[in-house]
Design an enzyme around this catalytic site. Structure first.
Site, PDB file in Angstrom:
ATOM      1  N   CYS A 113      -6.928  -1.920  -1.833  1.00  0.00           N
ATOM      2  CA  CYS A 113      -7.830  -0.752  -1.763  1.00  0.00           C
ATOM      3  C   CYS A 113      -9.150  -1.001  -2.485  1.00  0.00           C
ATOM      4  O   CYS A 113     -10.164  -0.400  -2.166  1.00  0.00           O
ATOM      5  CB  CYS A 113      -7.150   0.476  -2.358  1.00  0.00           C
ATOM      6  SG  CYS A 113      -5.601   0.833  -1.546  1.00  0.00           S
ATOM      7  N   HIS A 260     -12.697   5.575  -2.490  1.00  0.00           N
ATOM      8  CA  HIS A 260     -11.691   5.041  -1.569  1.00  0.00           C
ATOM      9  C   HIS A 260     -10.823   6.211  -1.123  1.00  0.00           C
ATOM     10  O   HIS A 260     -10.385   7.019  -1.943  1.00  0.00           O
ATOM     11  CB  HIS A 260     -10.861   3.969  -2.264  1.00  0.00           C
ATOM     12  CG  HIS A 260      -9.539   3.742  -1.607  1.00  0.00           C
ATOM     13  ND1 HIS A 260      -9.423   3.438  -0.262  1.00  0.00           N
ATOM     14  CD2 HIS A 260      -8.266   3.815  -2.096  1.00  0.00           C
ATOM     15  CE1 HIS A 260      -8.140   3.321   0.033  1.00  0.00           C
ATOM     16  NE2 HIS A 260      -7.418   3.553  -1.047  1.00  0.00           N
ATOM     17  N   ASN A 290      -5.473   6.734   5.155  1.00  0.00           N
ATOM     18  CA  ASN A 290      -5.892   5.743   4.158  1.00  0.00           C
ATOM     19  C   ASN A 290      -6.022   4.396   4.864  1.00  0.00           C
ATOM     20  O   ASN A 290      -5.024   3.836   5.318  1.00  0.00           O
ATOM     21  CB  ASN A 290      -4.835   5.710   3.044  1.00  0.00           C
ATOM     22  CG  ASN A 290      -5.127   4.709   1.949  1.00  0.00           C
ATOM     23  OD1 ASN A 290      -5.867   3.751   2.147  1.00  0.00           O
ATOM     24  ND2 ASN A 290      -4.513   4.914   0.796  1.00  0.00           N
TER      25      ASN A 290
HETATM   26  O1  UT7 Z   1      -4.562   3.736  -1.565  1.00  0.00           O
HETATM   27  C1  UT7 Z   1      -3.859   3.086  -2.566  1.00  0.00           C
HETATM   28  C2  UT7 Z   1      -3.432   4.000  -3.611  1.00  0.00           C
HETATM   29  N1  UT7 Z   1      -2.479   4.935  -3.100  1.00  0.00           N
HETATM   30  C3  UT7 Z   1      -2.484   6.144  -3.569  1.00  0.00           C
HETATM   31  O2  UT7 Z   1      -3.314   6.469  -4.374  1.00  0.00           O
HETATM   32  C4  UT7 Z   1      -1.381   7.087  -3.139  1.00  0.00           C
HETATM   33  C5  UT7 Z   1      -0.863   7.845  -4.344  1.00  0.00           C
HETATM   34  N2  UT7 Z   1       0.289   8.683  -4.086  1.00  0.00           N
HETATM   35  C6  UT7 Z   1       0.270   9.730  -3.226  1.00  0.00           C
HETATM   36  O3  UT7 Z   1      -0.727   9.964  -2.572  1.00  0.00           O
HETATM   37  C7  UT7 Z   1       1.456  10.627  -3.192  1.00  0.00           C
HETATM   38  O4  UT7 Z   1       2.347  10.271  -4.215  1.00  0.00           O
HETATM   39  C8  UT7 Z   1       2.193  10.640  -1.834  1.00  0.00           C
HETATM   40  C9  UT7 Z   1       1.364  11.363  -0.798  1.00  0.00           C
HETATM   41  C10 UT7 Z   1       2.485   9.242  -1.393  1.00  0.00           C
HETATM   42  C11 UT7 Z   1       3.532  11.367  -1.955  1.00  0.00           C
HETATM   43  O5  UT7 Z   1       3.317  12.673  -2.405  1.00  0.00           O
HETATM   44  P1  UT7 Z   1       4.166  13.248  -3.604  1.00  0.00           P
HETATM   45  O6  UT7 Z   1       3.700  14.613  -3.822  1.00  0.00           O
HETATM   46  O7  UT7 Z   1       4.074  12.292  -4.742  1.00  0.00           O
HETATM   47  O8  UT7 Z   1       5.623  13.288  -2.987  1.00  0.00           O
HETATM   48  P2  UT7 Z   1       6.970  12.583  -3.491  1.00  0.00           P
HETATM   49  O9  UT7 Z   1       6.951  11.137  -3.185  1.00  0.00           O
HETATM   50  O10 UT7 Z   1       7.224  13.003  -4.909  1.00  0.00           O
HETATM   51  O11 UT7 Z   1       8.065  13.266  -2.586  1.00  0.00           O
HETATM   52  C12 UT7 Z   1       8.323  14.681  -2.670  1.00  0.00           C
HETATM   53  C13 UT7 Z   1       9.365  15.050  -1.646  1.00  0.00           C
HETATM   54  C14 UT7 Z   1      10.599  14.156  -1.666  1.00  0.00           C
HETATM   55  O12 UT7 Z   1      11.704  14.967  -1.356  1.00  0.00           O
HETATM   56  P3  UT7 Z   1      12.672  15.532  -2.528  1.00  0.00           P
HETATM   57  O13 UT7 Z   1      13.201  14.306  -3.221  1.00  0.00           O
HETATM   58  O14 UT7 Z   1      11.804  16.368  -3.403  1.00  0.00           O
HETATM   59  O15 UT7 Z   1      13.696  16.297  -1.767  1.00  0.00           O
HETATM   60  C15 UT7 Z   1      10.356  13.185  -0.542  1.00  0.00           C
HETATM   61  O16 UT7 Z   1      11.566  12.689   0.017  1.00  0.00           O
HETATM   62  O17 UT7 Z   1       8.819  14.912  -0.325  1.00  0.00           O
HETATM   63  C16 UT7 Z   1       9.650  14.058   0.461  1.00  0.00           C
HETATM   64  N3  UT7 Z   1       8.794  13.310   1.377  1.00  0.00           N
HETATM   65  C17 UT7 Z   1       8.441  13.766   2.584  1.00  0.00           C
HETATM   66  N4  UT7 Z   1       8.736  14.879   3.257  1.00  0.00           N
HETATM   67  C18 UT7 Z   1       8.191  15.035   4.471  1.00  0.00           C
HETATM   68  C19 UT7 Z   1       8.214  12.104   1.160  1.00  0.00           C
HETATM   69  N5  UT7 Z   1       7.468  11.774   2.227  1.00  0.00           N
HETATM   70  C20 UT7 Z   1       7.594  12.778   3.123  1.00  0.00           C
HETATM   71  C21 UT7 Z   1       7.065  13.007   4.402  1.00  0.00           C
HETATM   72  N6  UT7 Z   1       7.386  14.154   5.043  1.00  0.00           N
HETATM   73  N7  UT7 Z   1       6.235  12.136   4.994  1.00  0.00           N
END
Ligand code: UT7
Length: 333
Positions: A113, A260, A290
């Site tokens: 990135c 980014h 992204n």
């Molecule tokens: O570009 C390089 C750098 N990258 C970044 O900066 C990305 C940084 N991270 C993020 O943008 C976020 O962490 C994400 C968008 C990747 C994820 O969002 P989050 O709010 O951190 O979600 P999470 O991973 O904590 O997941 C929350 C819940 C989980 O379910 P439970 O365990 O709470 O029941 C996941 O299983 O959301 C679930 N989940 C989804 N649900 C529906 C994870 N992905 C999905 C999905 N659709 N696509």
């Protein structure tokens, strides 16, 4: 010592628009979750004719035209990507061939990135020393072919999209300011928090195939999303402040911040934390997802087309991602 300036910007994205609803037909996800957590509404996925190098070449041709130079005036190519056409050689040489230009040097940058800003820093140094006059800098990614498009991979796969952006960096005329400073950092202890582990030199494809382990996800990108998010918001803000301080400027001096495009929530968090207005920050992740090393040059090109990035503007570019690496640049456009 010379100065460098961005003389042209261009981008190319594949025609194929993939909406959140389209993804929800393949994996257990939905538009509401993706929109709320990331701001993304749609992204582009490459077609059979697209490759990282071909998309980069298309973006490059536009940037060259807008720079008002001939492609044969390019002295050097820098190509930033985490999704190269081949494991080796890198795509820089393919662009040299696709452009049909003389045998100029081609350097590949592997900083994910942050790759575009790292590449900009390298290009700036070559121009400052007088070694080159016009450098083509490309960020291009073809993620869609390597994502885990099952529910297992949903935390990563819904975020990424394909596309390419390019700029031409040229020697500035007397009195022009151009690139003011660049700043780069890394913290390798977090290398595996956002990584694609295999294939690697210890685990080539035959080993993976012989093991035939359906649970082996080491050849899909892995991201510890929450962990990355928390580091991103800190490092983005730090490296933007670093660029401002290095130039005795403050937040009010920024005409346009182009972060980014990692996640709209990250951009909004930084905007709020730094007290920037909506007009001072450009985001287009809603339309493209992204696109890693391509996201900043695609955003620059679109902002320029929309009249939001103007000659004379003070522009800050900032990135954070896998490595961890993070970087910024302050420039007069
Ligand atoms: O570009 C390089 C750098 N990258 C970044 O900066 C990305 C940084 N991270 C993020 O943008 C976020 O962490 C994400 C968008 C990747 C994820 O969002 P989050 O709010 O951190 O979600 P999470 O991973 O904590 O997941 C929350 C819940 C989980 O379910 P439970 O365990 O709470 O029941 C996941 O299983 O959301 C679930 N989940 C989804 N649900 C529906 C994870 N992905 C999905 C999905 N659709 N696509």
């Amino acid at each position: 010592m010379y100065r460098s300036k961005i003389s042209g910007v261009g981008h190319y994205v594949p025609d194929n628009v993939v909406t959140n609803d389209d993804l929800s037909k393949l994996i257990d996800t939905n538009d509401e979750w993706i929109t709320e957590r990331t701001g993304i509404k749609e992204r582009r996925f490459a077609g059979p004719a697209d490759s990282p190098s071909s998309m980069g070449t298309k973006a490059a041709l536009l940037a060259i035209e807008r720079a008002g130079i001939d492609k044969n005036d390019i002295d050097f190519i820098i190509f930033a990507t985490l999704s190269p056409d081949y494991y080796f050689p890198g795509p820089g040489v393919l662009v040299q061939e696709q452009l049909g230009i003389k045998e100029v040097g081609a350097l590949d940058v592997r900083n994910q990135c942050s790759g575009f800003v790292y590449g900009l820093s390298v290009a700036d140094q070559f121009i400052k020393t007088g070694m080159y006059k016009n450098i083509l800098l490309i960020g291009s990614e073809l993620h869609s072919g390597g994502l885990d498009m099952t529910t297992r991979g949903r935390g990563v796969s819904v975020i990424f999209g394909d596309g390419a952006g390019a700029v031409v960096l040229s020697r500035a005329n007397e009195g022009e300011e151009g690139i003011l400073s660049t700043h780069m950092h890394s913290e390798g202890k977090y290398a595996e928090e956002l990584a694609l582990i295999a294939p690697n030199t210890g685990r080539w494809i035959p080993t993976i195939m012989n093991n035939n382990d359906p649970d082996d996800i080491s050849y899909y990108p892995y991201m510890n999303g929450n962990f990355v998010f928390k580091h991103a918001v800190v490092r983005f803000a730090e490296v933007i402040q670093e660029a401002l301080q290095a130039n005795n400027k403050n937040v009010a001096d920024i005409d346009l911040l182009i972060p980014h495009q990692a996640n709209l929530r990250i951009s909004q968090f930084i905007q709020k934390k730094m007290g920037l207005s909506d007009d001072q920050v450009y985001n287009n992740i809603m339309r493209y997802g992204n696109t890693t090393a391509a996201s900043i040059p695609i955003a620059m090109s679109e902002a320029w087309e929309e009249g939001k990035l103007k000659r004379g503007d003070t522009v800050c570019l900032a990135a954070f991602g896998s490595g961890f690496t993070w970087a910024s640049a302050l420039l007069k456009f």
